[in-house]
Design a protein around this motif. Structure first.
Motif, PDB file in Angstrom:
ATOM      1  N   GLU A  38       1.008  12.756  15.824  1.00 29.06           N
ATOM      2  CA  GLU A  38       0.783  11.836  16.946  1.00 29.06           C
ATOM      3  C   GLU A  38       0.265  10.479  16.492  1.00 29.06           C
ATOM      4  N   SER A  39      -0.442  10.461  15.371  1.00 29.97           N
ATOM      5  CA  SER A  39      -1.084   9.226  14.901  1.00 29.97           C
ATOM      6  C   SER A  39      -0.326   8.558  13.770  1.00 29.97           C
ATOM      7  N   ASP A  40       0.860   9.050  13.440  1.00 33.96           N
ATOM      8  CA  ASP A  40       1.682   8.477  12.377  1.00 33.96           C
ATOM      9  C   ASP A  40       0.909   8.405  11.055  1.00 33.96           C
ATOM     10  N   VAL A  41       0.293   9.510  10.688  1.00 35.28           N
ATOM     11  CA  VAL A  41      -0.477   9.617   9.451  1.00 35.28           C
ATOM     12  C   VAL A  41       0.484   9.832   8.287  1.00 35.28           C
ATOM     13  N   ASP A  42       0.210   9.196   7.143  1.00 34.18           N
ATOM     14  CA  ASP A  42       1.052   9.418   5.981  1.00 34.18           C
ATOM     15  C   ASP A  42       0.328  10.100   4.819  1.00 34.18           C
ATOM     16  N   LEU A  43      -0.962  10.439   5.014  1.00 31.63           N
ATOM     17  CA  LEU A  43      -1.699  11.248   4.039  1.00 31.63           C
ATOM     18  C   LEU A  43      -2.772  12.029   4.769  1.00 31.63           C
ATOM     19  N   ILE A  44      -2.827  13.323   4.499  1.00 34.20           N
ATOM     20  CA  ILE A  44      -3.904  14.177   4.996  1.00 34.20           C
ATOM     21  C   ILE A  44      -4.756  14.560   3.797  1.00 34.20           C
ATOM     22  N   VAL A  45      -6.068  14.396   3.931  1.00 35.01           N
ATOM     23  CA  VAL A  45      -6.995  14.782   2.871  1.00 35.01           C
ATOM     24  C   VAL A  45      -7.824  15.961   3.376  1.00 35.01           C
ATOM     25  N   VAL A  46      -7.854  17.038   2.586  1.00 37.14           N
ATOM     26  CA  VAL A  46      -8.620  18.230   2.941  1.00 37.14           C
ATOM     27  C   VAL A  46      -9.416  18.695   1.734  1.00 37.14           C
ATOM     28  N   GLY A  47     -10.453  19.456   1.989  1.00 35.76           N
ATOM     29  CA  GLY A  47     -11.209  20.082   0.904  1.00 35.76           C
ATOM     30  C   GLY A  47     -10.591  21.417   0.555  1.00 35.76           C
ATOM     31  N   SER A  48     -10.697  21.798  -0.711  1.00 40.11           N
ATOM     32  CA  SER A  48     -10.189  23.095  -1.148  1.00 40.11           C
ATOM     33  C   SER A  48     -11.182  23.696  -2.125  1.00 40.11           C
ATOM     34  N   HIS A  49     -11.522  24.941  -1.891  1.00 40.30           N
ATOM     35  CA  HIS A  49     -12.471  25.626  -2.770  1.00 40.30           C
ATOM     36  C   HIS A  49     -11.801  26.262  -3.974  1.00 40.30           C
ATOM     37  N   GLY A  50     -10.481  26.166  -4.071  1.00 41.08           N
ATOM     38  CA  GLY A  50      -9.764  26.683  -5.240  1.00 41.08           C
ATOM     39  C   GLY A  50      -9.933  28.174  -5.394  1.00 41.08           C
ATOM     40  N   SER A  66       0.831  -1.199   0.000  1.00 40.67           N
ATOM     41  CA  SER A  66       0.000   0.000   0.000  1.00 40.67           C
ATOM     42  C   SER A  66       0.862   1.245   0.000  1.00 40.67           C
ATOM     43  N   LEU A  67       0.381   2.253  -0.699  1.00 44.36           N
ATOM     44  CA  LEU A  67       1.074   3.528  -0.704  1.00 44.36           C
ATOM     45  C   LEU A  67       0.881   4.244   0.624  1.00 44.36           C
ATOM     46  N   TYR A  68      -0.334   4.110   1.206  1.00 45.34           N
ATOM     47  CA  TYR A  68      -0.651   4.773   2.473  1.00 45.34           C
ATOM     48  C   TYR A  68      -1.168   3.754   3.478  1.00 45.34           C
ATOM     49  N   LYS A  69      -0.795   3.965   4.737  1.00 41.32           N
ATOM     50  CA  LYS A  69      -1.241   3.077   5.810  1.00 41.32           C
ATOM     51  C   LYS A  69      -2.249   3.741   6.744  1.00 41.32           C
ATOM     52  N   HIS A  70      -2.140   5.068   6.907  1.00 39.63           N
ATOM     53  CA  HIS A  70      -3.045   5.794   7.801  1.00 39.63           C
ATOM     54  C   HIS A  70      -3.362   7.155   7.186  1.00 39.63           C
TER      55      HIS A  70
END
Length: 147
Positions: A102-114, A2-6
């Motif tokens: 703290e959670s060892d995240v490897d991808l953050i997903v956010v919304g963007s209105h551009g 997998s590319l991302y785990k968390h």
């Protein structure tokens, strides 16, 4: 492999939150990754200026409770466990970075209105998250004018 785990999905409570959440869920499923959701309630003194001569505690508590209820509904819609949903208080970019680290995240997903023009110069939450993150950030384009 997998590319991302968390994956951490940072949700505002706009009408487009479902779009962002669905994208994060899809990426998590494709990668067999853990998915965590966060919403950050900003202090009213930050959002509306610190010169307000009122005690905003009750209003802040109501806003936080409404956010918890909305996040719980969103989490239920994708069968996200209680421990994987967070409503925290503070500055969005700081809290998202803190939880990600703290959670060892490897991808953050956010919304963007551009946004463009003045809104772009002044910055946005998604831009702040992008520039301070220690992991990949995916900005999901949302809104009516996302062409």
């Amino acid at each position: 492999m997998s590319l991302y785990k968390h994956i951490l999905v940072a949700i505002d409570l706009s009408d487009e939150a479902d779009e962002v959440l669905e994208k994060a869920k899809s990426i998590a499923e494709e990668n067999q990754a853990r998915l965590t959701m966060v919403h950050v309630v900003e202090p009213l003194s930050v959002a509306y200026g610190s010169d307000i001569p009122l005690d905003l505690t009750t209003l802040q508590d109501e806003i936080t409770e409404q956010a918890r209820e909305r996040i719980a509904r969103l989490a239920d819609s994708i069968q996200l466990k209680k421990g994987e949903q967070h409503v925290v208080y503070g500055r969005p970019e700081r809290e998202v970075h803190r939880i990600a680290e703290e959670s060892d995240v490897d991808l953050i997903v956010v919304g963007s209105h551009g946004r463009h023009g003045l809104a772009l110069i002044l910055g946005s939450t998604s831009t702040s998250i992008l520039h301070g993150a220690n992991c990949d950030v995916l900005a999901v384009r949302v809104g009516k004018n996302n062409s």
